[in-house]
Design a protein around this motif. Structure first.
Motif, mmCIF file in Angstrom:
data_model
loop_
_atom_site.group_PDB
_atom_site.id
_atom_site.type_symbol
_atom_site.label_atom_id
_atom_site.label_comp_id
_atom_site.label_asym_id
_atom_site.label_seq_id
_atom_site.Cartn_x
_atom_site.Cartn_y
_atom_site.Cartn_z
ATOM 1 N N MET B 1 0.846 -1.192 0.000
ATOM 2 C CA MET B 1 0.000 0.000 0.000
ATOM 3 C C MET B 1 0.882 1.244 0.000
ATOM 4 S SD MET B 1 -3.055 -1.157 0.161
ATOM 5 C CE MET B 1 -3.915 0.360 0.432
ATOM 6 N N LYS B 2 0.498 2.150 -0.842
ATOM 7 C CA LYS B 2 1.243 3.400 -0.856
ATOM 8 C C LYS B 2 0.352 4.513 -0.333
ATOM 9 C CE LYS B 2 5.162 3.271 -3.883
ATOM 10 N NZ LYS B 2 5.887 2.825 -2.693
ATOM 11 N N TYR B 3 0.886 5.285 0.544
ATOM 12 C CA TYR B 3 0.095 6.375 1.092
ATOM 13 C C TYR B 3 0.766 7.710 0.823
ATOM 14 C CZ TYR B 3 -2.260 2.697 3.659
ATOM 15 O OH TYR B 3 -2.942 1.572 3.990
ATOM 16 N N ASN B 4 -0.065 8.732 0.703
ATOM 17 C CA ASN B 4 0.457 10.077 0.595
ATOM 18 C C ASN B 4 0.782 10.543 2.012
ATOM 19 O OD1 ASN B 4 0.921 12.767 0.319
ATOM 20 N ND2 ASN B 4 -1.078 13.285 -0.543
ATOM 21 N N PRO B 5 2.048 10.789 2.273
ATOM 22 C CA PRO B 5 2.408 11.089 3.657
ATOM 23 C C PRO B 5 1.985 12.470 4.138
ATOM 24 C CG PRO B 5 4.346 11.226 2.260
ATOM 25 C CD PRO B 5 3.240 10.757 1.386
ATOM 26 N N THR B 6 1.505 13.324 3.209
ATOM 27 C CA THR B 6 1.145 14.666 3.670
ATOM 28 C C THR B 6 -0.314 14.778 4.080
ATOM 29 O OG1 THR B 6 0.567 15.407 1.458
ATOM 30 C CG2 THR B 6 2.846 15.702 2.122
ATOM 31 N N ALA B 7 -1.066 13.710 3.854
ATOM 32 C CA ALA B 7 -2.466 13.746 4.260
ATOM 33 C C ALA B 7 -2.685 12.654 5.301
ATOM 34 C CB ALA B 7 -3.368 13.499 3.061
ATOM 35 N N PRO B 8 -3.633 12.883 6.215
ATOM 36 C CA PRO B 8 -3.846 11.876 7.254
ATOM 37 C C PRO B 8 -4.104 10.510 6.640
ATOM 38 C CG PRO B 8 -5.095 13.849 7.761
ATOM 39 C CD PRO B 8 -4.518 14.046 6.400
ATOM 40 N N ILE B 9 -3.396 9.527 7.188
ATOM 41 C CA ILE B 9 -3.466 8.202 6.582
ATOM 42 C C ILE B 9 -4.827 7.562 6.802
ATOM 43 C CG2 ILE B 9 -2.406 5.917 6.607
ATOM 44 C CD1 ILE B 9 0.202 7.238 7.117
ATOM 45 N N LEU B 11 -7.624 8.890 6.731
ATOM 46 C CA LEU B 11 -8.560 9.382 5.714
ATOM 47 C C LEU B 11 -8.363 8.625 4.406
ATOM 48 C CD1 LEU B 11 -8.547 13.268 6.277
ATOM 49 C CD2 LEU B 11 -10.352 11.628 6.845
ATOM 50 N N GLN B 12 -7.104 8.336 4.082
ATOM 51 C CA GLN B 12 -6.826 7.613 2.845
ATOM 52 C C GLN B 12 -7.362 6.191 2.924
ATOM 53 O OE1 GLN B 12 -2.662 8.328 1.509
ATOM 54 N NE2 GLN B 12 -2.640 9.884 3.101
ATOM 55 N N ILE B 13 -7.280 5.606 4.084
ATOM 56 C CA ILE B 13 -7.834 4.257 4.259
ATOM 57 C C ILE B 13 -9.345 4.291 4.089
ATOM 58 C CG2 ILE B 13 -8.199 2.396 5.915
ATOM 59 C CD1 ILE B 13 -5.506 3.003 7.085
ATOM 60 N N ILE B 14 -9.949 5.335 4.656
ATOM 61 C CA ILE B 14 -11.401 5.493 4.520
ATOM 62 C C ILE B 14 -11.776 5.521 3.049
ATOM 63 C CG2 ILE B 14 -13.313 7.108 4.856
ATOM 64 C CD1 ILE B 14 -12.152 7.761 7.579
ATOM 65 N N GLU B 15 -10.995 6.256 2.256
ATOM 66 C CA GLU B 15 -11.275 6.338 0.818
ATOM 67 C C GLU B 15 -11.215 4.971 0.165
ATOM 68 O OE1 GLU B 15 -12.554 9.713 1.139
ATOM 69 O OE2 GLU B 15 -12.443 9.021 -0.935
ATOM 70 N N TYR B 16 -10.168 4.200 0.510
ATOM 71 C CA TYR B 16 -10.031 2.858 -0.047
ATOM 72 C C TYR B 16 -11.239 1.995 0.290
ATOM 73 C CZ TYR B 16 -5.086 3.167 -1.389
ATOM 74 O OH TYR B 16 -3.900 3.483 -1.989
ATOM 75 N N VAL B 44 -0.714 -0.582 8.154
ATOM 76 C CA VAL B 44 -0.686 0.599 9.005
ATOM 77 C C VAL B 44 -0.751 0.220 10.464
ATOM 78 C CG1 VAL B 44 -1.722 2.209 7.375
ATOM 79 C CG2 VAL B 44 -3.201 0.837 8.866
ATOM 80 N N ASN B 45 -0.526 1.206 11.263
ATOM 81 C CA ASN B 45 -0.639 1.197 12.694
ATOM 82 C C ASN B 45 -2.072 0.836 13.112
ATOM 83 O OD1 ASN B 45 -0.677 2.203 15.310
ATOM 84 N ND2 ASN B 45 0.755 3.831 14.753
ATOM 85 N N LEU B 46 -2.190 0.083 14.149
ATOM 86 C CA LEU B 46 -3.502 -0.315 14.658
ATOM 87 C C LEU B 46 -4.367 0.893 14.979
ATOM 88 C CD1 LEU B 46 -4.952 -2.982 15.457
ATOM 89 C CD2 LEU B 46 -4.278 -2.487 17.797
ATOM 90 N N ASN B 47 -3.770 1.897 15.577
ATOM 91 C CA ASN B 47 -4.533 3.097 15.939
ATOM 92 C C ASN B 47 -5.094 3.797 14.713
ATOM 93 O OD1 ASN B 47 -4.110 3.027 18.788
ATOM 94 N ND2 ASN B 47 -2.012 3.626 18.400
ATOM 95 N N THR B 48 -4.277 3.837 13.659
ATOM 96 C CA THR B 48 -4.728 4.467 12.415
ATOM 97 C C THR B 48 -5.943 3.725 11.879
ATOM 98 O OG1 THR B 48 -2.408 4.936 11.954
ATOM 99 C CG2 THR B 48 -3.959 5.258 10.162
ATOM 100 N N MET B 49 -5.844 2.395 11.875
ATOM 101 C CA MET B 49 -6.942 1.581 11.358
ATOM 102 C C MET B 49 -8.183 1.782 12.215
ATOM 103 S SD MET B 49 -7.186 -0.397 8.797
ATOM 104 C CE MET B 49 -8.889 -0.309 8.323
ATOM 105 N N GLN B 50 -7.982 1.824 13.514
ATOM 106 C CA GLN B 50 -9.113 1.998 14.426
ATOM 107 C C GLN B 50 -9.792 3.327 14.189
ATOM 108 O OE1 GLN B 50 -7.315 1.240 18.234
ATOM 109 N NE2 GLN B 50 -8.207 -0.805 18.354
ATOM 110 N N ARG B 51 -8.986 4.338 13.945
ATOM 111 C CA ARG B 51 -9.566 5.663 13.711
ATOM 112 C C ARG B 51 -10.381 5.657 12.420
ATOM 113 N NH1 ARG B 51 -6.861 11.641 13.873
ATOM 114 N NH2 ARG B 51 -8.891 12.692 13.952
ATOM 115 N N ALA B 52 -9.836 4.990 11.404
ATOM 116 C CA ALA B 52 -10.551 4.909 10.128
ATOM 117 C C ALA B 52 -11.891 4.218 10.326
ATOM 118 C CB ALA B 52 -9.702 4.163 9.108
ATOM 119 N N CYS B 53 -11.864 3.098 11.031
ATOM 120 C CA CYS B 53 -13.099 2.352 11.254
ATOM 121 C C CYS B 53 -14.097 3.155 12.078
ATOM 122 C CB CYS B 53 -12.790 1.026 11.954
ATOM 123 S SG CYS B 53 -11.922 -0.135 10.889
#
Lengths: 242, 118, 233
Positions: B1-9, B11-16, B44-53
């Protein structure tokens, strides 16, 4: 605690097993090399004697440095990350010190047994130190305890931390004498040849049984005190110099 | 997975994930993998995923039933709304991009028609 | 969210040199924090003081509320930036040692990680490449179940494949009860890994924020933010 000791032992053997093998080889060599080959025999005798004596010196040196040598290795961060109490850690090192010191004694014992068995077949000269030659063991062990404390103290103070080895040697030298004077000071006028030099046999000569017991008791109390003081220093102030 | 590092990750997961929901790759009512499995898949980090969910939950795109798991919503309205939201963004950025280049409306229409015929 | 590590006004001098200048750190549980800064900033020193290898001249350190001491070490798994294993050890010896010395060491997990990280247990630790050694050290550090993981430069000089595997392992370790502090000067590599960042320069914490804030409020990547902050220092 025994796990600590187990690994200290494994570590020591992994590093120094060659030393013991060398000792065994030179003892064997001395026993086997014929004693009647004139100059060759003398040369062999001197060579073996040299290495065997060297072995004793080296074990003595190792016994003292094993108490704190582990803090100077690249493996120190690993040892320092253990949550074992300083008492257990340092006690394990002291036991190692004792084991190393007495290892030469036990090996010599084994050697003597083997030599006696094979005496008829062997034609070389025997290097069999007697008990008196091991008089240095208690003295060096006592010095180990004092040295351990001194090194820990040296590394616990900002000034002495700059030259910890020299500071440790100086402090331990002074303390060794201090312990002597404290012990003998309580027996004013009584000349107690304390455990010094290479002989322990002197201590029996001028002492009454009771004085000797007091002497040993007081020395022991002081050394135990130094051990606990060392533990406290290690726990609260010790820092390896960079 | 490639992420844009300048935008919250997250949010990018949410888009996917929204894309998967909209295209039906994640069917309505389908059960989602555990957060940990997802975080492993998305690297990604568990916290990032949790936030997306958590955010998707807030938007109604997924529903969590305690002890049972997380599921994609079955509510067609929400899925359609997601579709509109995603397409709207694309359309807006396309149109403004074309207008920046100076294309008038009718040419834009023609170009779209021609491109779709291919 | 409880605080797992707290450093208050941590100050340390080596001789005349001030290496830590009133450092304040608060690490909440369940998050991955990056301690970022150039070489010589004091990152390793901070980790070493938390581990008790160095002593602070002034200030306090608390782990889960208790002042640091030999007892608090049971809560920490430390990965130094040097090879801290005994030189004669094979990987299997190291696993054996860790099993004996750390009650929280999970031998089953160690085996899993060895497979995942492609570690040959029979290899001698002295003869491993930097990447292989790092994988071994990570395997050992993460086979322990503790509250706080301190990783000092776990990714330096590692090939991309090993790096990916290591990062994957780090991720898998995180849960609500554990915290990871990674110190590195390679900001780009940890970009997607971190929840929070601390920028350290010349012994001072010059910036602290969460990764999300940096991206949301400043519209920057962690690396961009790092460049900007350090350029204006």
């Amino acid at each position: 605690m025994f796990k600590l000791l187990k690994w200290d032992l494994i570590n020591f053997l992994q590093k120094y097993y060659l030393l013991y093998i060398g000792y065994a080889i030179f003892l064997a060599l001395a026993a086997v090399f014929p004693a009647n080959m004139g100059a060759a025999s003398t040369a062999a005798s001197i060579l073996c004697g040299f290495f065997i004596a060297g072995f004793y010196f080296l074990t003595g040196f190792l016994a003292v440095t094993v108490t704190i040598g582990w803090t100077r290795r690249t493996s120190y961060p690993l040892a320092a990350s253990l949550s074992a109490s300083p008492r257990k850690i340092l006690l394990s090192k002291l036991i190692m010190s004792g084991i190393i010191l007495t290892s030469s004694f036990y090996l010599t014992l084994i050697y003597k047994l083997v030599y006696d068995r094979l005496q008829d077949v062997l034609s070389g000269s025997a290097f069999i130190p007697n008990a008196g030659n091991f008089g240095y063991v208690p003295a060096v062990f006592i010095y180990s305890i004092i040295f351990m404390f001194s090194y820990l103290a040296a590394q616990s103070n900002r000034l002495t931390r700059i030259l910890p080895e020299i500071s440790a040697i100086v402090i331990s030298g002074l303390m060794y004498d201090a312990v002597y004077f404290i012990t003998t000071g309580l027996f004013l006028g009584n000349r107690i040849p304390w455990i010094s030099g290479t002989s322990v046999s002197l201590i029996g000569d001028n002492l009454s049984g009771q004085s000797m017991i007091y002497c040993i008791l007081i020395t022991s109390v002081i050394l135990v005190g130094l051990f606990f003081a060392g533990c406290s220093l290690y726990e609260k102030h010790f820092e390896r110099s960079t | 997975m490639k992420y844009n590092p300048t935008a919250p990750i997250y949010l990018q997961i949410i888009e996917y994930l929204k894309k998967d929901i909209v295209t039906g790759k994640l069917a309505a009512g389908a059960r989602l993998d555990s957060v940990r499995t997802l975080s492993d898949r998305f690297e990604v980090n568990l916290n990032t995923m949790q936030r997306a969910c958590a955010e998707l939950e807030k938007q109604g795109a997924i529903i969590t039933q305690r002890g049972i798991g997380s599921f994609v919503t079955e509510d067609k309205k929400i899925i359609t709304a997601l579709q509109d939201e995603m397409s709207g963004g694309l359309v807006d950025s396309f149109i403004s991009g074309m207008q920046d280049l100076g294309f008038p409306e009718d040419i834009i229409f023609d170009l779209i028609r021609k491109a779709l015929k291919k | 969210m409880s605080v797992i590590l707290s450093v208050k006004s941590g100050t340390k001098k080596f001789g005349r040199k001030l290496v830590l200048d009133s450092v304040d750190i608060e690490l909440p549980t369940g998050r991955i924090t990056g301690l970022l800064g150039p070489n010589g900033a004091g990152k390793t020193t901070i980790l070493n003081t938390v581990m008790g290898l160095y002593r602070l001249d002034s200030g306090e350190i608390h782990i889960c509320g208790e002042a640091i001491g030999y007892k608090s070490k049971r809560l920490i798994s430390y990965l130094p930036d040097t090879n801290h294993l005994f030189s004669w050890m094979r990987v299997s010896d190291a696993i054996h040692y860790y099993s004996d010395m750390f009650p929280d060491f999970d031998a089953v997990r160690a085996k899993e990680l060895c497979t995942l990280l492609e570690i040959d247990e029979r290899s001698r630790t002295q003869s491993l490449s930097k990447g292989e050694l790092e994988r071994v050290l990570i395997m050992l550090a993460f086979s322990r179940k503790v509250r706080l993981y301190l990783l000092d430069e776990p990714l330096g000089g590692i090939d991309p494949l090993s790096r990916k595997k290591i990062i994957k392992t780090i991720f898998a370790q995180l849960d609500s009860e554990s915290t990871i502090l990674i110190s590195t000067h390679l900001v780009k590599d940890v970009e997607t890994l971190l929840d929070d960042v601390l920028f350290l320069n010349k012994g001072k914490v010059i910036f602290a924020d969460s990764a999300d804030h940096i991206r949301e409020d400043r519209g920057q990547s962690i690396e961009d933010c790092y460049m900007e902050v350090f350029e204006n220092v």
